[in-house]
Design an enzyme around this catalytic site. Structure first.
Site, PDB file in Angstrom:
ATOM      1  N   CYS B  84      62.452   5.897  29.587  1.00  0.00           N
ATOM      2  CA  CYS B  84      63.601   6.812  29.666  1.00  0.00           C
ATOM      3  C   CYS B  84      64.390   6.681  30.972  1.00  0.00           C
ATOM      4  O   CYS B  84      65.486   7.217  31.085  1.00  0.00           O
ATOM      5  CB  CYS B  84      63.124   8.250  29.522  1.00  0.00           C
ATOM      6  SG  CYS B  84      61.777   8.471  28.356  1.00  0.00           S
ATOM      7  N   CYS B 214      63.170  21.047  23.013  1.00  0.00           N
ATOM      8  CA  CYS B 214      63.130  19.575  22.980  1.00  0.00           C
ATOM      9  C   CYS B 214      64.536  18.990  22.942  1.00  0.00           C
ATOM     10  O   CYS B 214      65.429  19.533  22.292  1.00  0.00           O
ATOM     11  CB  CYS B 214      62.364  19.093  21.754  1.00  0.00           C
ATOM     12  SG  CYS B 214      60.730  19.838  21.584  1.00  0.00           S
ATOM     13  N   HIS B 341      69.641  12.162  24.350  1.00  0.00           N
ATOM     14  CA  HIS B 341      68.781  11.305  25.173  1.00  0.00           C
ATOM     15  C   HIS B 341      68.563   9.952  24.498  1.00  0.00           C
ATOM     16  O   HIS B 341      67.506   9.696  23.938  1.00  0.00           O
ATOM     17  CB  HIS B 341      67.463  12.034  25.416  1.00  0.00           C
ATOM     18  CG  HIS B 341      66.484  11.320  26.290  1.00  0.00           C
ATOM     19  ND1 HIS B 341      66.855  10.383  27.240  1.00  0.00           N
ATOM     20  CD2 HIS B 341      65.127  11.401  26.363  1.00  0.00           C
ATOM     21  CE1 HIS B 341      65.758   9.924  27.844  1.00  0.00           C
ATOM     22  NE2 HIS B 341      64.704  10.512  27.333  1.00  0.00           N
TER      23      HIS B 341
END
Ligand code: ZN
Lengths: 137, 393
Positions: B84, B214, B341
Site C-alpha cells: 500500500c 474500512c 485506496h
C-alpha cells in the site's frame, strides 16, 4: 514435506522448521532457541537473526500468558469460508515471547477480554490438519 | 530547509470501481495530467519508476510495458513495491536517483486495477497478504489485523466506537467535495447505529471494526514528477520541495510486534527521521495526509506523527481539530476511507493532494491560511512498511 499439515490450511509445504508439526502431534507447542547466543523465537526459526548461527534447538512454550489483543472475524479468505465467525488473538508471555492463534471455539467471543489469563494447547482438526489454539487459563 | 529535489508535476486518475480500460490506459490518465502540469515532454524525462502491489496485476513486470505506452522508452525504467505504500517508496527511490546526480527528471507512476482479478481471486490473495507460513493458516485478512490494533488501543486509551465513526464522518464530509473520490456519498451517524436496520455502516467485519471503518477498494493511478534544483527552476513556477523523508520496516508476524496499544512502530520511526531531516517538528505541519485504511489507523497516525500525545488521538477527533478549519487538517480530500485506496496509487495521490494544498490549488478542499509545510504518511501492509514524506515551498 509435512508442513502442509499445519493450520486450517497451509500455504507452505517445505521448511526447515517442519518438526514443529511433529511436535504438535506429540502434544507440544514449541519455539526455537539459538544454541550460540540464546535468542528465543516464536514462531520457530531455523536460523538466528541475532548472531546468524544455524544451530537451533527446540523449547516448549510457557503455559501461562495474558491476552494482549483479539478480534472476531465475520468474513474469511478463500478456503476458510466454512469457519466464520472465529476469534483470533495475541498472547503475551512474560519474557518477551508472544504467540498468535485462534481462540478455542468453546470460549464465547463475548467472554474474551484484553488482559485475561490464557493458555495454549495443540489442536487436531477432523481432516487431519494440526494447529494450536488459545483458551482461558 | 533542503531544496534539492522538487515536485514539478502531479496527476491522478479518478478513483473508481471497475475502471473501463487496461492498466496501461489507467496509468496514462495520471501521467498525462502530471506532464501537462509540469509543462514538459517525454524527451525531458530521464527515467521512470512504476509502483503497484503485484498480487493484483495480471501483467508480469509491468514497468517496461507501461513505460512504452507512456512514451518513456528507451530511458531506464523499473518497478518498486511495498504494498500500500509502493508509490511513496517509488518517490523515495526517485528522490535518491536525482539527489545522487544520476538523473535530472524522474517520473514516478503508481497504479492499481484492483478489479483486474475476480473477487474470489482477490479473497484468495488477501489470505496470503501477511505471513503465509505462520499466520495465513489461521484464516487472517487485512481487517482482522487492524482490528487487533483497534481492540488493544480502545481498551487502553478509552477510544470509543463513536470516535471511530466520527473519523469516517470527517472523511465522508470531504469525499463529497472531491470529484476524484470513489465514495462521494455523505455518511450520517445513523448509518452506524446498530439498532437501525437500514444502517449500512454498522455491520461487523472484524470486530471491533465495522463496514464503515474500512476503506473503499478502487481502481486508480497517480503520478509524481521529480526534478533537480536546476530543472525545477527552469520548468516550474511553483515547485514544491521534498524537505524530509523517512521510512521504516517492522516484523510481519504479530507475535514479534511491540505493544499493540501503541500503534504501528513504522509510523513513529519514519516520522522521526523525516522531521529530523526537515529540521521541523509536528507543530510546523499545516496540512497532512495520513494512511486511514481503517478508521483506527488515522487515530494511531495522529500519535505517531506527534499531532497528539500518546493515547490521546481521540481528542483531535472530538475537538474537530483535523477538519479543514482545525489546528491540523488531515485527509481533507476524503482519505483512503472515502477517496479510495487503489493500493499502488495511494501514496502518489496523497502527495498530489499535499502539493496542490501548498500551491493553493486544492479548490473546494483548500485549507485556509496559505499552508507552507505539508506531510504525507503512507503505510504498507499492517505496518510492515512505513513512509513519511514532508513537503515545503
Ligand atoms: Zn544466535
Amino acid at each position: 514435506m509435512g508442513f502442509e499439515k499445519f493450520g486450517r490450511k497451509s500455504f507452505t509445504a517445505v521448511t526447515k522448521t517442519g518438526k514443529f508439526v511433529d511436535l504438535l502431534i506429540e502434544g507440544k507447542v514449541e519455539g526455537t532457541t539459538c544454541k550460540k547466543c540464546g535468542a528465543k523465537f516464536f514462531p520457530p526459526r531455523a536460523d538466528c537473526a541475532t548472531c546468524l548461527s544455524k544451530e537451533m534447538e527446540w523449547f516448549e512454550m510457557p503455559k501461562k500468558g495474558t491476552l494482549e489483543t483479539f478480534t472476531t472475524a465475520y468474513y474469511a479468505p478463500f478456503g476458510f469460508e466454512a469457519d466464520p465467525p472465529y476469534t483470533m488473538g495475541v498472547v503475551d508471555f512474560d519474557g518477551g515471547l508472544k504467540l498468535f492463534a485462534r481462540i478455542a471455539k468453546e470460549v464465547k467471543p463475548e467472554d474474551v477480554r484484553v488482559g485475561m489469563g490464557v493458555t495454549v494447547r495443540p489442536l487436531k482438526y477432523e481432516d487431519g490438519q494440526v494447529s494450536f489454539e488459545i483458551l482461558k487459563a | 530547509m533542503e531544496k534539492d529535489v522538487a515536485v514539478i508535476g502531479v496527476g491522478q486518475s479518478s478513483f473508481v470501481r471497475g475502471y473501463e480500460g487496461s492498466i496501461r490506459e489507467l496509468a496514462f490518465e495520471a501521467f498525462r495530467e502530471a506532464m501537462q502540469d509540469a509543462g514538459i515532454t517525454q524527451k525531458d524525462v530521464d527515467a521512470s519508476v512504476f509502483c503497484s502491489a503485484p498480487e493484483y496485476d495480471k501483467q508480469r513486470s509491468p514497468a517496461g510495458v507501461l513505460a512504452e505506452y507512456l512514451g518513456l522508452i528507451p530511458q531506464p525504467t523499473f518497478y518498486v513495491e511495498t504494498v500500500c505504500s509502493s508509490s511513496s517508496t517509488g518517490v523515495k527511490v526517485g528522490y535518491s536517483m536525482i539527489k545522487s546526480g544520476l538523473h535530472d527528471i524522474v517520473v514516478v507512476v503508481g497504479f492499481q486495477k484492483m478489479s483486474e482479478i475476480t473477487s474470489a481471486e482477490s479473497q484468495e490473495r488477501m489470505g496470503r497478504g501477511a505471513d503465509i507460513q505462520w499466520e495465513a493458516p489461521f484464516g487472517t485478512m487485512m481487517p482482522a489485523y487492524y482490528a487487533m490494533y483497534a481492540q488493544a488501543y480502545m481498551a487502553k486509551n478509552g477510544l470509543t466506537h463513536d470516535d471511530l465513526r466520527d473519523v469516517r464522518l470527517k472523511s465522508a464530509t470531504y469525499g463529497t467535495t472531491n470529484e476524484r473520490a470513489v465514495y462521494r456519498k455523505g455518511v450520517k451517524a445513523a448509518d452506524f447505529d446498530p439498532n437501525n436496520p437500514e444502517a449500512k455502516m454498522a455491520g461487523p467485519v472484524a470486530w471491533p471494526l465495522r463496514v464503515g471503518d474500512c476503506c473503499a477498494n478502487a481502481d486508480g493511478s497517480s503520478c509524481i514528477i521529480l526534478a533537480n534544483k536546476e530543472k525545477a527552476k527552469a520548468f516550474s513556477k511553483k515547485p514544491v520541495w521534498i524537505i524530509g523523508i523517512g521510512a521504516a520496516s517492522e516484523a510481519v508476524n504479530m507475535a514479534a510486534r511491540p505493544e499493540f496499544a501503541k500503534g504501528l512502530s513504522v509510523g513513529y520511526k519514519a516520522a522521526e527521521q523525516a522531521y529530523k531531516m526537515a529540521g521541523i517538528t509536528a507543530k510546523d505541519v499545516k496540512v497532512a495526509e495520513v494512511h486511514d485504511c481503517f478508521t483506527i489507523a488515522e487515530v494511531m497516525a495522529y500519535e505517531g506523527l506527534g499531532f497528539a500525545p500518546m493515547g490521546d488521538g481521540k481528542q483531535l477527533i472530538r475537538e474537530k481539530a483535523t477538519y479543514k478549519e482545525g489546528r491540523i487538517p488531515v485527509n481533507v480530500d476524503g482519505g483512503l476511507l472515502s477517496k479510495g485506496h487503489p493500493i499502488g496509487a495511494t501514496g502518489g495521490s496523497q502527495m498530489r493532494t499535499i502539493v496542490l494544498q501548498l500551491r493553493g490549488e486544492a479548490g473546494p478542499m483548500q485549507v485556509p491560511g496559505d499552508p507552507g509545510i505539508g506531510l504525507v504518511h503512507n503505510v504498507g501492509g499492517v505496518g510492515l512498511y512505513g513512509s513519511v514524506t514532508i513537503f515545503g515551498r
